[in-house]
Design an enzyme around this catalytic site. Structure first.
Site, PDB file in Angstrom:
ATOM      1  N   ASP A  25      52.000  49.869  78.195  1.00 33.41           N
ATOM      2  CA  ASP A  25      50.566  50.017  77.925  1.00 33.41           C
ATOM      3  C   ASP A  25      50.058  51.420  78.257  1.00 33.41           C
ATOM      4  O   ASP A  25      50.560  52.069  79.177  1.00 33.41           O
ATOM      5  CB  ASP A  25      49.802  48.975  78.762  1.00 33.41           C
ATOM      6  CG  ASP A  25      48.388  48.761  78.253  1.00 33.41           C
ATOM      7  OD1 ASP A  25      48.070  49.232  77.140  1.00 33.41           O
ATOM      8  OD2 ASP A  25      47.599  48.134  78.977  1.00 33.41           O
ATOM      9  N   GLY A  26      49.053  51.839  77.512  1.00 32.68           N
ATOM     10  CA  GLY A  26      48.351  53.087  77.831  1.00 32.68           C
ATOM     11  C   GLY A  26      48.636  54.240  76.880  1.00 32.68           C
ATOM     12  O   GLY A  26      48.173  55.360  77.104  1.00 32.68           O
ATOM     13  N   GLY A  28      47.438  54.754  73.912  1.00 30.18           N
ATOM     14  CA  GLY A  28      46.198  55.207  73.279  1.00 30.18           C
ATOM     15  C   GLY A  28      45.410  56.110  74.219  1.00 30.18           C
ATOM     16  O   GLY A  28      44.948  57.189  73.824  1.00 30.18           O
ATOM     17  N   HIS A  42      51.768  56.650  70.764  1.00 26.87           N
ATOM     18  CA  HIS A  42      52.864  55.706  70.495  1.00 26.87           C
ATOM     19  C   HIS A  42      54.179  56.463  70.279  1.00 26.87           C
ATOM     20  O   HIS A  42      55.235  56.007  70.702  1.00 26.87           O
ATOM     21  CB  HIS A  42      52.549  54.853  69.262  1.00 26.87           C
ATOM     22  CG  HIS A  42      51.378  53.929  69.463  1.00 26.87           C
ATOM     23  ND1 HIS A  42      51.207  53.190  70.607  1.00 26.87           N
ATOM     24  CD2 HIS A  42      50.316  53.630  68.671  1.00 26.87           C
ATOM     25  CE1 HIS A  42      50.084  52.468  70.496  1.00 26.87           C
ATOM     26  NE2 HIS A  42      49.527  52.734  69.345  1.00 26.87           N
ATOM     27  N   SER A  70      52.505  43.081  69.549  1.00 25.36           N
ATOM     28  CA  SER A  70      52.151  41.689  69.827  1.00 25.36           C
ATOM     29  C   SER A  70      51.573  41.038  68.576  1.00 25.36           C
ATOM     30  O   SER A  70      51.131  41.732  67.640  1.00 25.36           O
ATOM     31  CB  SER A  70      51.135  41.630  70.967  1.00 25.36           C
ATOM     32  OG  SER A  70      49.863  42.039  70.495  1.00 25.36           O
ATOM     33  N   GLU A  72      48.841  39.844  68.372  1.00 22.07           N
ATOM     34  CA  GLU A  72      47.430  40.262  68.314  1.00 22.07           C
ATOM     35  C   GLU A  72      47.280  41.682  67.762  1.00 22.07           C
ATOM     36  O   GLU A  72      46.199  42.071  67.313  1.00 22.07           O
ATOM     37  CB  GLU A  72      46.792  40.214  69.717  1.00 22.07           C
ATOM     38  CG  GLU A  72      46.590  38.813  70.279  1.00 22.07           C
ATOM     39  CD  GLU A  72      47.887  38.131  70.696  1.00 22.07           C
ATOM     40  OE1 GLU A  72      48.799  38.832  71.178  1.00 22.07           O
ATOM     41  OE2 GLU A  72      47.996  36.908  70.517  1.00 22.07           O
ATOM     42  N   TRP A  74      48.132  42.914  65.070  1.00 22.00           N
ATOM     43  CA  TRP A  74      47.759  42.993  63.644  1.00 22.00           C
ATOM     44  C   TRP A  74      46.278  43.283  63.499  1.00 22.00           C
ATOM     45  O   TRP A  74      45.827  43.757  62.452  1.00 22.00           O
ATOM     46  CB  TRP A  74      48.093  41.683  62.928  1.00 22.00           C
ATOM     47  CG  TRP A  74      49.553  41.389  62.832  1.00 22.00           C
ATOM     48  CD1 TRP A  74      50.225  40.435  63.532  1.00 22.00           C
ATOM     49  CD2 TRP A  74      50.532  42.048  62.003  1.00 22.00           C
ATOM     50  NE1 TRP A  74      51.564  40.458  63.196  1.00 22.00           N
ATOM     51  CE2 TRP A  74      51.780  41.430  62.262  1.00 22.00           C
ATOM     52  CE3 TRP A  74      50.490  43.092  61.082  1.00 22.00           C
ATOM     53  CZ2 TRP A  74      52.962  41.822  61.642  1.00 22.00           C
ATOM     54  CZ3 TRP A  74      51.671  43.481  60.452  1.00 22.00           C
ATOM     55  CH2 TRP A  74      52.877  42.858  60.728  1.00 22.00           C
ATOM     56  N   LEU A 136      74.112  47.335  77.952  1.00 24.16           N
ATOM     57  CA  LEU A 136      72.691  47.048  78.188  1.00 24.16           C
ATOM     58  C   LEU A 136      72.167  46.268  76.985  1.00 24.16           C
ATOM     59  O   LEU A 136      72.386  46.674  75.841  1.00 24.16           O
ATOM     60  CB  LEU A 136      71.901  48.364  78.326  1.00 24.16           C
ATOM     61  CG  LEU A 136      70.384  48.229  78.457  1.00 24.16           C
ATOM     62  CD1 LEU A 136      69.995  47.599  79.800  1.00 24.16           C
ATOM     63  CD2 LEU A 136      69.692  49.595  78.316  1.00 24.16           C
ATOM     64  N   ARG A 195      46.901  42.471  83.577  1.00 31.01           N
ATOM     65  CA  ARG A 195      46.906  41.293  82.694  1.00 31.01           C
ATOM     66  C   ARG A 195      48.312  41.028  82.195  1.00 31.01           C
ATOM     67  O   ARG A 195      49.147  41.923  82.126  1.00 31.01           O
ATOM     68  CB  ARG A 195      46.029  41.562  81.458  1.00 31.01           C
ATOM     69  CG  ARG A 195      44.571  41.447  81.649  1.00 31.01           C
ATOM     70  CD  ARG A 195      43.864  41.459  80.281  1.00 31.01           C
ATOM     71  NE  ARG A 195      44.151  42.697  79.546  1.00 31.01           N
ATOM     72  CZ  ARG A 195      43.541  43.859  79.770  1.00 31.01           C
ATOM     73  NH1 ARG A 195      42.610  43.939  80.696  1.00 31.01           N
ATOM     74  NH2 ARG A 195      43.858  44.929  79.069  1.00 31.01           N
TER      75      ARG A 195
END
Ligand code: FPP
Length: 241
Positions: A25-26, A28, A42, A70, A72, A74, A136, A195
């Site tokens: 995350d982060g 943006g 990204h 995710s 979401e 979209w 891995l 979250r």
């Protein structure tokens, strides 16, 4: 207390997590800080994945799951969605040979049916190509959502005609996208957000969480090492004493 000057040789292999999962995350906000468009973030976030993969091998982590897109996502502007799809395409085109040489086994969790045909084929052939590697496992969550995964598992369980009495935690786990992987030991979410955002909600029942205060493009080998020292100090009791 975790001191900042510890080095990798001080890691106790007995306390290194087998499976680490990351909410990257982060991107943006990282881009915004630099006056750049979100996709710039990204792309930067894709670059540091290389360092993180190497560090996973160095530290003895066997499985890395990354949340790349995710269900979401979209809902983001079409340009950003297109950009994220094209990052996945470019990563496979540019990095597959090297990942394969380095012994990385690629996997996917999520629903591939909604992504363009050619990209789906690319993902499937990358998975097939690297299936025998075992240094891995890199498990890419793309068009993934934890609730959607559970709904999908229930649909398949019903389709296969299991009786209510036959439904156990083991059976449900078996029907998840992660069926043949152990649950994550450590889940990292960068950027300071506290979250879970629909990520591995079934599998995280006993995971340790770690929330570093850096944006994903700045999460490097040192940051991962810090996360591992924090993890090593956690007392995992699995509900027991
Ligand atoms: C969250 O940051 C990040 C994402 C939704 C995308 C993560 C994707 C990558 C790092 C690229 C790697 C992809 C592959 C396929 C290997 P955000 O955009 O929500 O950041 P913000 O919260 O600061 O807006």
């Amino acid at each position: 207390m975790v001191s900042l000057d510890r080095t990798a040789d001080q890691l106790d292999p007995a306390f290194v997590p087998t499976h680490v999962a990351i909410i990257m995350d982060g991107n943006g906000r990282w881009a915004q800080q630099r006056g750049q468009p979100r996709l710039f973030g990204h792309r930067a976030g894709t670059e540091n994945l290389r360092e993180i993969l190497r560090a996973c091998v160095e530290f003895g982590i066997k499985i890395l799951t990354i949340y790349a897109f995710s269900t979401e996502n979209w809902g983001r502007p079409p340009e950003e969605v297109r950009g994220l799809l094209s990052i996945l395409r470019n990563v496979i085109d540019r990095e597959l040979e090297e990942l394969n040489r380095e012994g990385v086994q690629l996997r996917h969790i999520g629903d591939l049916s909604r992504i363009p045909d050619d990209l789906r084929q690319k993902v499937l052939s990358a998975i097939e190509r690297t299936a025998d590697n075992d240094r891995l496992i890199v498990n890419v969550a793309f068009n993934y959502g934890g609730r959607a995964e559970i709904v999908h598992a229930i649909q398949e369980i019903v389709r296969d005609g299991h009786s209510p009495e036959a439904i156990t935690e083991e059976l449900v786990s078996h029907y998840l996208y992660t069926s043949n992987l152990p649950d994550p030991d450590l889940i990292i979410r960068t950027s300071g957000e506290l979250r879970v955002s629909n990520f591995l909600i079934w599998q995280s029942a006993y995971a340790e969480y770690y929330f570093p205060n850096v944006y994903w493009p700045d999460f490097n080998r040192e940051e991962l090492l810090k996360a591992l020292f924090h993890f090593a100090e956690r007392d995992r009791r699995y509900g027991k004493l």
